[in-house]
Scaffold this active site. Structure first.
Site, mmCIF file in Angstrom:
data_model
loop_
_atom_site.group_PDB
_atom_site.id
_atom_site.type_symbol
_atom_site.label_atom_id
_atom_site.label_comp_id
_atom_site.label_asym_id
_atom_site.label_seq_id
_atom_site.Cartn_x
_atom_site.Cartn_y
_atom_site.Cartn_z
ATOM 1 N N GLY A 229 -11.249 -1.766 3.006
ATOM 2 C CA GLY A 229 -10.233 -1.766 4.058
ATOM 3 C C GLY A 229 -10.051 -0.409 4.703
ATOM 4 O O GLY A 229 -10.784 0.552 4.433
ATOM 5 N N ARG B 262 -15.045 -6.171 -0.155
ATOM 6 C CA ARG B 262 -14.367 -5.855 1.115
ATOM 7 C C ARG B 262 -13.761 -4.446 1.035
ATOM 8 O O ARG B 262 -13.110 -4.102 0.059
ATOM 9 C CB ARG B 262 -13.286 -6.900 1.376
ATOM 10 C CG ARG B 262 -12.399 -6.623 2.602
ATOM 11 C CD ARG B 262 -11.124 -5.916 2.235
ATOM 12 N NE ARG B 262 -10.173 -5.886 3.346
ATOM 13 C CZ ARG B 262 -9.084 -5.127 3.346
ATOM 14 N NH1 ARG B 262 -8.803 -4.343 2.330
ATOM 15 N NH2 ARG B 262 -8.261 -5.149 4.370
ATOM 16 N N THR C 45 0.856 -1.186 0.000
ATOM 17 C CA THR C 45 0.000 0.000 0.000
ATOM 18 C C THR C 45 0.889 1.233 0.000
ATOM 19 O O THR C 45 1.980 1.210 0.562
ATOM 20 C CB THR C 45 -0.853 -0.008 1.285
ATOM 21 O OG1 THR C 45 -1.808 -1.032 1.154
ATOM 22 C CG2 THR C 45 -1.543 1.316 1.537
ATOM 23 N N THR D 68 -0.234 1.589 6.676
ATOM 24 C CA THR D 68 -0.273 0.416 5.812
ATOM 25 C C THR D 68 -0.304 -0.817 6.706
ATOM 26 O O THR D 68 0.095 -0.760 7.859
ATOM 27 C CB THR D 68 0.955 0.363 4.879
ATOM 28 O OG1 THR D 68 0.870 -0.812 4.069
ATOM 29 C CG2 THR D 68 2.253 0.309 5.646
ATOM 30 N N GLY D 69 -0.803 -1.912 6.180
ATOM 31 C CA GLY D 69 -0.835 -3.137 6.966
ATOM 32 C C GLY D 69 -2.170 -3.836 6.852
ATOM 33 O O GLY D 69 -2.922 -3.620 5.899
#
Ligand code: ASP
Length: 324
Positions: A200, A198, A170, A221-222
């Site tokens: 995020g 989905r 990302t 990010t993650g």
């Protein structure tokens, strides 16, 4: 990662920072710099965003992106597979609509057409992403994809892509401009093998990004599912608002996340309103690139061992205050 891949990442990161910085030097806003930096990363195909987006369990791309300014104005897009640069469409949501988040290709096509956004495209996965998809699919069928245990059980109900390695990538940016305004942006393909629809953290202000002129700007990010649960970027922002410098705020928020949800869950970058930067992660890697007025050139860090090049200690960082 091969030397070639490392060099390519370093070069793209350097260009992203350098382009954003050049805009700031010309009097551009923090939002101009953030959008421009993220566009470079989205177009590169080597990060998990824009043209390089990872794919869903059905083999399609469904990118999310957001931008937020210190006056709390923000715009987000989810499942934005209809434009080359989701970050620019997110900025359009912020500037040309009364909403914060617009989701889905049909709604976004209508919105983009209504505002005369420019060229619409059908974003397709790259060849490399489809090759990775085949590997993930195999692992998921064998029940070896530990990230999505429940999805693995229902995957048979989903249409797999016709035959055609990582969760990271990302992209995000934070900036402060000559007026002292801050901006944060983030753009992602999401997570490999996610279910269609989905959404995020990168489409959710407070989770994947936050900006407030009382604190600063933050981008994450993650694992989005974990980042959302702890409102990670709002947590960093709240800490900075209480007077804590950006680096200490990032470290504290990442510690909170690690304690709550485990290691390998996220990384954050931040800039506080005094121009101090923060970079923290509980993941193995998070390539970053920095450019400040006292620095003669852009510094890009790709490998974990290169972090020693960046002085993250609170006091030295404080001395590197941004003075543009
Ligand atoms: N945070 C992104 C998401 O969960 C993925 C990433 O940062 O790699 O959608």
């Amino acid at each position: 990662m091969s030397k070639n891949e490392i060099d390519k990442r370093r070069e793209v990161l350097r260009k992203a920072s350098a382009d954003g910085y050049a805009l700031l030097r010309k009097g551009g806003t923090a939002a101009d710099a953030v959008e421009s930096a993220i566009k470079v990363l989205e177009d590169s195909e080597i990060f998990n965003a824009g043209s390089g987006s990872c794919v869903t369990i059905e083999g399609n791309v469904e990118p999310d992106a957001s931008i937020m300014k210190g006056d709390l104005s923000c715009g987000s897009v989810a499942n934005a597979s209809v434009v080359r640069n989701p970050i620019s469409l997110a900025r359009a949501v912020m500037e040309k609509s009364d909403h914060v988040l617009i989701a889905g290709p049909d709604a976004l096509t209508k919105f983009a057409t209504a505002i005369g956004f420019g060229e619409l495209v059908a974003l397709r996965p790259t060849k490399q992403r489809l090759e990775q998809y085949e590997v993930y699919l195999r692992n998921m069928r064998r029940g070896e994809l530990k990230e999505w245990p429940k999805n693995s059980e229902i995957m048979g109900q989903y249409q797999e892509a016709p035959p055609g390695t990582d969760f990271a990538g990302t992209v995000g940016a934070v900036a402060i401009d000559s007026q002292g305004d801050v901006c944060a942006g983030v753009s992602t393909g999401g997570r490999f093998m996610k279910l269609p629809g989905r959404i995020g953290d990168s489409a959710i202000p407070g989770a994947g990004l936050y900006a407030d002129h009382n604190s600063g700007a933050v981008s994450a990010t993650g694992a989005g599912e974990e980042i959302i649960k702890v409102c990670l970027c709002k947590t960093v922002s709240d800490l900075m608002r209480s007077g804590i410098d950006a680096q200490s705020a990032c470290d504290s928020a990442i510690n909170l996340l690690t304690n709550a949800r485990g290691v390998g869950t996220a990384g954050v970058i931040a800039i506080d309103v005094k121009g101090r930067f923060g970079i923290s992660r509980n993941t193995e890697m998070m390539p970053v690139s920095l450019r400040f007025v006292p620095m003669e050139k852009t510094l890009s860090v790709v490998l974990p061992e290169e972090y020693s090049l960046v002085d993250l200690t609170g006091s030295n960082n404080r001395r590197k205050r941004l003075t543009i």
